[in-house]
Design a protein around this motif. Structure first.
Motif, PDB file in Angstrom:
ATOM      1  N   LEU A 224       0.802  -1.209   0.000  1.00  0.00           N
ATOM      2  CA  LEU A 224       0.000   0.000   0.000  1.00  0.00           C
ATOM      3  C   LEU A 224       0.847   1.277   0.000  1.00  0.00           C
ATOM      4  CD1 LEU A 224      -3.114   0.295   0.050  1.00  0.00           C
ATOM      5  CD2 LEU A 224      -2.932   0.678   2.514  1.00  0.00           C
ATOM      6  N   GLY A 225       2.124   1.156   0.460  1.00  0.00           N
ATOM      7  CA  GLY A 225       3.000   2.314   0.454  1.00  0.00           C
ATOM      8  C   GLY A 225       3.464   2.761   1.821  1.00  0.00           C
ATOM      9  N   LEU A 226       3.361   1.882   2.826  1.00  0.00           N
ATOM     10  CA  LEU A 226       3.849   2.209   4.166  1.00  0.00           C
ATOM     11  C   LEU A 226       5.005   1.281   4.534  1.00  0.00           C
ATOM     12  CD1 LEU A 226       0.483   2.579   4.297  1.00  0.00           C
ATOM     13  CD2 LEU A 226       1.127   3.464   6.539  1.00  0.00           C
ATOM     14  N   VAL A 227       5.977   1.836   5.268  1.00  0.00           N
ATOM     15  CA  VAL A 227       7.105   1.064   5.784  1.00  0.00           C
ATOM     16  C   VAL A 227       7.112   1.202   7.303  1.00  0.00           C
ATOM     17  CG1 VAL A 227       9.604   0.766   5.778  1.00  0.00           C
ATOM     18  CG2 VAL A 227       8.434   1.465   3.676  1.00  0.00           C
ATOM     19  N   TRP A 228       7.186   0.059   7.995  1.00  0.00           N
ATOM     20  CA  TRP A 228       7.121   0.031   9.454  1.00  0.00           C
ATOM     21  C   TRP A 228       8.471  -0.342  10.043  1.00  0.00           C
ATOM     22  CZ3 TRP A 228       2.726   2.028  11.162  1.00  0.00           C
ATOM     23  CH2 TRP A 228       1.587   1.946  10.350  1.00  0.00           C
ATOM     24  N   VAL A 229       8.785   0.246  11.198  1.00  0.00           N
ATOM     25  CA  VAL A 229      10.026  -0.057  11.915  1.00  0.00           C
ATOM     26  C   VAL A 229       9.739  -1.069  13.017  1.00  0.00           C
ATOM     27  CG1 VAL A 229      11.939   0.868  13.268  1.00  0.00           C
ATOM     28  CG2 VAL A 229      10.860   2.281  11.519  1.00  0.00           C
ATOM     29  N   TYR A 230      10.551  -2.139  13.050  1.00  0.00           N
ATOM     30  CA  TYR A 230      10.489  -3.129  14.117  1.00  0.00           C
ATOM     31  C   TYR A 230      11.817  -3.127  14.864  1.00  0.00           C
ATOM     32  CZ  TYR A 230       6.228  -5.032  12.038  1.00  0.00           C
ATOM     33  OH  TYR A 230       4.952  -5.184  11.561  1.00  0.00           O
ATOM     34  N   LEU A 231      11.753  -3.113  16.176  1.00  0.00           N
ATOM     35  CA  LEU A 231      12.950  -3.130  17.007  1.00  0.00           C
ATOM     36  C   LEU A 231      13.409  -4.569  17.236  1.00  0.00           C
ATOM     37  CD1 LEU A 231      12.009  -0.371  19.611  1.00  0.00           C
ATOM     38  CD2 LEU A 231      13.224  -0.133  17.426  1.00  0.00           C
ATOM     39  N   PRO A 232      14.627  -4.772  17.749  1.00  0.00           N
ATOM     40  CA  PRO A 232      15.118  -6.145  17.944  1.00  0.00           C
ATOM     41  C   PRO A 232      14.223  -7.015  18.819  1.00  0.00           C
ATOM     42  CG  PRO A 232      16.935  -4.593  18.088  1.00  0.00           C
ATOM     43  CD  PRO A 232      15.681  -3.771  18.005  1.00  0.00           C
ATOM     44  N   PRO A 252      -7.402  -2.582  -4.211  1.00  0.00           N
ATOM     45  CA  PRO A 252      -7.722  -3.725  -3.346  1.00  0.00           C
ATOM     46  C   PRO A 252      -7.797  -5.048  -4.102  1.00  0.00           C
ATOM     47  CG  PRO A 252      -9.327  -1.930  -3.092  1.00  0.00           C
ATOM     48  CD  PRO A 252      -8.554  -1.656  -4.337  1.00  0.00           C
ATOM     49  N   TRP A 253      -7.705  -5.039  -5.438  1.00  0.00           N
ATOM     50  CA  TRP A 253      -7.837  -6.272  -6.205  1.00  0.00           C
ATOM     51  C   TRP A 253      -6.824  -7.305  -5.719  1.00  0.00           C
ATOM     52  CZ3 TRP A 253      -7.185  -3.680 -11.644  1.00  0.00           C
ATOM     53  CH2 TRP A 253      -8.282  -2.832 -11.889  1.00  0.00           C
ATOM     54  N   GLU A 254      -7.262  -8.521  -5.577  1.00  0.00           N
ATOM     55  CA  GLU A 254      -6.318  -9.596  -5.298  1.00  0.00           C
ATOM     56  C   GLU A 254      -5.470  -9.823  -6.543  1.00  0.00           C
ATOM     57  OE1 GLU A 254      -7.792 -13.163  -3.647  1.00  0.00           O
ATOM     58  OE2 GLU A 254      -9.200 -12.149  -2.309  1.00  0.00           O
ATOM     59  N   GLY A 255      -4.164  -9.772  -6.367  1.00  0.00           N
ATOM     60  CA  GLY A 255      -3.282 -10.008  -7.495  1.00  0.00           C
ATOM     61  C   GLY A 255      -2.837  -8.764  -8.226  1.00  0.00           C
ATOM     62  N   ASP A 256      -3.260  -7.584  -7.798  1.00  0.00           N
ATOM     63  CA  ASP A 256      -2.807  -6.367  -8.465  1.00  0.00           C
ATOM     64  C   ASP A 256      -1.298  -6.234  -8.262  1.00  0.00           C
ATOM     65  OD1 ASP A 256      -2.377  -3.886  -9.566  1.00  0.00           O
ATOM     66  OD2 ASP A 256      -4.087  -2.942  -8.582  1.00  0.00           O
ATOM     67  N   GLU A 257      -0.551  -6.168  -9.365  1.00  0.00           N
ATOM     68  CA  GLU A 257       0.910  -6.145  -9.281  1.00  0.00           C
ATOM     69  C   GLU A 257       1.471  -4.756  -9.028  1.00  0.00           C
ATOM     70  OE1 GLU A 257       2.142  -5.677 -13.961  1.00  0.00           O
ATOM     71  OE2 GLU A 257       1.865  -7.668 -13.141  1.00  0.00           O
ATOM     72  N   ARG A 258       0.646  -3.749  -9.014  1.00  0.00           N
ATOM     73  CA  ARG A 258       1.125  -2.391  -8.810  1.00  0.00           C
ATOM     74  C   ARG A 258       1.192  -2.060  -7.323  1.00  0.00           C
ATOM     75  NH1 ARG A 258      -3.633   0.317 -12.001  1.00  0.00           N
ATOM     76  NH2 ARG A 258      -4.640  -1.038 -10.463  1.00  0.00           N
ATOM     77  N   GLY A 259       2.068  -1.114  -6.990  1.00  0.00           N
ATOM     78  CA  GLY A 259       2.150  -0.680  -5.608  1.00  0.00           C
ATOM     79  C   GLY A 259       3.576  -0.381  -5.208  1.00  0.00           C
ATOM     80  N   PHE A 260       3.812  -0.366  -3.908  1.00  0.00           N
ATOM     81  CA  PHE A 260       5.163  -0.216  -3.364  1.00  0.00           C
ATOM     82  C   PHE A 260       5.848  -1.568  -3.513  1.00  0.00           C
ATOM     83  CE2 PHE A 260       8.544   0.014  -0.380  1.00  0.00           C
ATOM     84  CZ  PHE A 260       8.805   1.352  -0.124  1.00  0.00           C
ATOM     85  N   LEU A 261       6.972  -1.591  -4.238  1.00  0.00           N
ATOM     86  CA  LEU A 261       7.539  -2.879  -4.634  1.00  0.00           C
ATOM     87  C   LEU A 261       8.919  -3.176  -4.072  1.00  0.00           C
ATOM     88  CD1 LEU A 261       6.463  -2.798  -8.394  1.00  0.00           C
ATOM     89  CD2 LEU A 261       5.211  -3.694  -6.439  1.00  0.00           C
ATOM     90  N   GLY A 262       9.673  -2.165  -3.660  1.00  0.00           N
ATOM     91  CA  GLY A 262      11.023  -2.444  -3.201  1.00  0.00           C
ATOM     92  C   GLY A 262      11.590  -1.348  -2.319  1.00  0.00           C
ATOM     93  N   SER A 522      -4.008  -9.304  -1.274  1.00  0.00           N
ATOM     94  CA  SER A 522      -4.588  -7.998  -1.559  1.00  0.00           C
ATOM     95  C   SER A 522      -3.858  -6.945  -0.746  1.00  0.00           C
ATOM     96  CB  SER A 522      -6.078  -7.976  -1.209  1.00  0.00           C
ATOM     97  OG  SER A 522      -6.574  -6.650  -1.167  1.00  0.00           O
ATOM     98  N   ALA A 523      -3.634  -5.775  -1.367  1.00  0.00           N
ATOM     99  CA  ALA A 523      -2.902  -4.699  -0.698  1.00  0.00           C
ATOM    100  C   ALA A 523      -3.668  -4.092   0.464  1.00  0.00           C
ATOM    101  CB  ALA A 523      -2.553  -3.610  -1.710  1.00  0.00           C
ATOM    102  N   THR A 524      -4.925  -4.454   0.628  1.00  0.00           N
ATOM    103  CA  THR A 524      -5.729  -3.852   1.699  1.00  0.00           C
ATOM    104  C   THR A 524      -6.170  -4.851   2.759  1.00  0.00           C
ATOM    105  OG1 THR A 524      -7.758  -4.153   0.412  1.00  0.00           O
ATOM    106  CG2 THR A 524      -6.589  -2.064   0.148  1.00  0.00           C
ATOM    107  N   VAL A 525      -5.762  -6.108   2.646  1.00  0.00           N
ATOM    108  CA  VAL A 525      -6.178  -7.140   3.602  1.00  0.00           C
ATOM    109  C   VAL A 525      -4.995  -7.497   4.503  1.00  0.00           C
ATOM    110  CG1 VAL A 525      -7.096  -9.463   3.898  1.00  0.00           C
ATOM    111  CG2 VAL A 525      -7.893  -8.045   1.998  1.00  0.00           C
TER     112      VAL A 525
END
Length: 738
Positions: A224-232, A252-262, A522-525
């Protein structure tokens, strides 16, 4: 002296059994008293020397047992000690046995430990004859002391329910010792590993990376475009590290290849705070890929400065220099790139002839020798028949569109003798999986047996797979990875199942290996989970792999990790697939390939997902899981349509069509491997299931549930309908609205 000789002989036999390394005959479960796998001590043990090669004692623990032995010797009269010292040595040293947890009934951390290891009846009876007074010096258990005069009761109290594990019989039990200390494999070579849940509740986690800055944080990106920080300690910061969800193009489509990728951090992130992201953007009907550079905030090391973004458009397998880019161009061309000065090629290109690479990784190299360091492994998603893993080298051609895997794809191109393409190190047909997810070579510290093993997977089939290079021939040996059967994964905190859509792999700052998968692509589930790979057969010695993370100032509220996945008891490992193809040049061109479908692939850069239920895909369980569904259809109808039958409460039954709609149908279709529900069928359109009970009525779903039992309904077995209202579905692999 007979008792002493018996004890010493059993100890000598142990060494022979412990070093035998043959194929596994039955599922063993080595486990120490700290509820973790055994290990090879860093140096030979001086007291319990029979466990120097493999066991559960460090040299410090061994020395402590030697002191206990001396203390017992000081309390026992010399005549008795002459007869019983061998027994005392045997019993004390079973704390070092690789099966110590079984000997002391410690498999369950909630139950009290035995004070004396479980003994085989004949050994106990022999010991009682001459050395029964020894037990009060080895155990503080006064109830055991009270049985000292009754041989039958004493030996019964010291026996084990599972006689395979009693001492000294377990020392010569071939099934327990034949593969001891090695990765367990079933009869067909499927490696049995376990998992540890690390993070959950993620929406299509597409990447997990570390910053190589000594903090041992890890950063997980959602499509979806968010990056989360996890501590040790695995707690997550409530505030996202990066949030570009408004700019990222996805759905929200299942299988949509677009989005935040790397996501990638600069090698000198500790000093310059730079990181790079790769995502889809679009305006109107125009869509494109953006690669951007960001900098971390000057005020918060756990947040990106969103105003620092600079962008560049790139493609193919590229190698660029992003240092010293504060002024002038955003990147420079490394002077040793293979196509520098070639007017017919872009100088950024490092290698070509790849189709749709999904996840590449660099090998850290062997921790001791450095062998393999810097090798670049990539998974390349295929077209019609094969998926492949490539070892990418400077300036090389990897064959697409001339070849797919080891076979010809384009007949004319394949016949070109000057192609000089590089074959993959491994390729597999679509009957094993249809969308490869590239992985990593394990170079961590915690599980020495995995060193050098390249672990990867398939998004569609959910298979976990591995390759190991033969250093003499350079060939790669394939082994599938199965979740451990029986008690293999029965350690506290470990699980033996995972969601089937394997999206990406990762390694943490210490080199330990992880993968991310989801139950709903899905990018929203929020069904995504991060799993850590665990070898239950052997760990590093305690203390060897300790890390000391650099301190990080945290400004955001912390969300502590709560695991949700459970260990599932199963008796058999997963059936093995057919053998993978041999690595060779094709001798004849295959038939013309089928045209590629125009619909999006199942996740970023992938084909559509199968939507199977959670757990190891492709498995025929003895009994279906609760909530499983099947379709029953009249002869002549194509798959994907039929009467819905659900398994619940140990039996199959039908579903009434009251409130039955496409949302409920979508839940069923997704379970069966279809992305879409074309129609919710009613009024027993596909026949009446009169031989079965009606299990569900008034089913109301949101469409995101894993099975019909998670939907609202009248209650299992409660209904006010007849079989003339049996519900059905028509499923589709294509969007019926297009």
């Amino acid at each position: 002296m007979a008792g002493r000789r018996a004890g010493a002989g059993a100890g000598a036999g142990a060494l022979m059994a412990l070093l035998a390394l043959r194929a596994l005959g039955a599922a063993a479960h080595p486990q120490c008293l700290d509820f973790r796998p055994p290990f090879r001590p860093p140096q030979p043990l001086r007291f319990c020397s029979q466990y120097s090669a493999f066991g559960c004692c460090t040299p410090e623990q061994d020395a402590a047992l030697a002191r206990r032995f001396g203390a017992v010797a000081a309390r026992v009269d010399a005549a008795m000690w002459a007869e019983c010292a061998g027994y005392a040595l045997d019993l004390l040293c079973q704390e070092c046995s690789p099966y110590a947890a079984h000997l002391y009934d410690a498999e369950d951390p909630s139950t009290p430990l035995r004070t004396v290891p479980g003994l085989c009846e004949d050994y106990c009876l022999d010991m009682w004859q001459t050395c029964r007074g020894l037990f009060r010096h080895l155990s503080p258990d006064r109830e055991l002391w009270a049985l000292e005069g009754n041989r039958a009761k004493l030996c019964r109290s010291l026996s084990l329910d599972d006689t395979d594990y009693c001492f000294p019989r377990l020392l010569v039990n071939e099934n327990l010792n034949s593969n001891l200390g090695r990765v367990v494999a079933d009869a067909e070579g499927c490696l049995q590993l376990c998992l540890e849940e690390v993070a959950n509740g993620l929406r299509n986690p597409v990447a997990m990376v570390h910053a190589r800055d000594g903090t041992h944080r890890f950063f997980v990106a959602e499509q979806l475009g968010l990056v989360w920080v996890y501590l040790p300690d695995r707690s997550r910061l409530e505030k996202p590290f990066l949030n570009i969800s408004r700019a990222v193009l996805t759905s929200p489509w299942e299988g949509d290849e677009r989005g935040f990728l790397g996501l990638a951090f600069h090698p000198s992130f500790r000093h310059n705070g730079k990181l790079y992201v790769y995502y889809s953007v679009g305006v109107g009907f125009d869509e494109w890929i953006r690669i951007s550079e960001f900098r971390v905030s000057e005020d918060d090391v756990n947040a990106v400065d969103h105003d620092s973004e600079r962008s560049a458009l790139l493609g193919k397998v590229l190698r660029i220099d992003v240092d010293r880019n504060e002024r002038g161009p955003l990147y420079r061309i490394p002077p040793d790139n293979p196509f520098v000065g070639d007017p017919a090629a872009r100088p950024e290109v490092y290698a070509f002839g790849v189709r749709n690479m999904w996840r590449c990784s660099f090998d850290r190299g062997d921790p001791a020798t450095g062998a393999g360091r810097g090798r670049l492994f990539c998974g390349d998603v295929g077209q019609n028949k094969f998926e492949e893993v490539d070892l990418v080298e400077r300036g090389r051609n990897y064959g697409w569109r001339a070849r797919e895997g080891y076979e010809c794809y384009d007949r004319k191109l394949c016949a070109n003798a000057s192609l000089d393409d590089v074959l993959p190190i491994f390729a597999y047909p679509h009957k094993l999986g249809k969308s490869v997810t590239g992985g990593y070579v394990y170079r961590g510290c915690e599980y020495p047996n995995l060193n050098g093993l390249y672990i990867f997977g398939d998004f569609m089939s959910g298979r976990l797979m591995s390759l190991r290079e033969n250093p003499e021939t350079g060939q790669w040996q394939y082994s599938e990875i199965c979740m451990g059967r029986g008690q293999t994964c029965a350690f506290p905190g470990l699980i033996n199942n995972y969601y089937p859509h394997i999206i990406s792999f990762a390694e943490d700052e210490a080199g330990e290996l992880y993968f991310m998968s989801t139950g709903t692509p899905s990018a929203t589930v929020a069904r995504g989970v991060v799993y850590k790979m665990i070898d239950p057969s052997r760990r590093a010695p305690p203390g060897k792999c300790q890390i000391q993370p650099s301190r990080v100032k945290v400004r955001s509220r912390l969300i502590h990790f709560v695991p949700k996945e459970k260990f599932i008891r199963r008796t058999e490992s997963i059936p093995r697939p057919t053998k993978a193809p041999r690595r060779s040049r094709p001798t004849a061109a295959p038939p013309a390939p089928t045209p590629r479908p125009s619909r999006p692939t199942p996740r970023p850069g992938r084909r559509r997902g199968s939507g199977r239920r959670r757990g190891r895909p492709g498995t025929a369980d003895p009994e279906p899981s609760n909530g499983a569904v099947r379709l029953v259809r009249p002869a002549g109808l194509s798959p994907g349509r039929g009467r819905v039958e659900v398994f619940a409460g140990g039996r199959w039954g039908t579903v009434c069509d009251d409130a039955w709609d496409t949302k409920a149908a979508a839940v069923v279709c997704r379970q069966l491997g279809f992305l879409y529900a074309a129609r919710a069928a009613k009024r027993a359109e596909f026949g009446e299931g009169r031989g079965l009970p009606i299990l569900l009525d008034d089913v109301r779903c949101t469409g995101s549930e894993r099975n019909l039992l998670e939907c609202a309904h009248a209650g299992l077995g409660s209904h006010n309908c007849g079989h003339q209202e049996d519900a059905g579905v028509v499923c589709s692999r294509e969007d019926p609205n297009l």
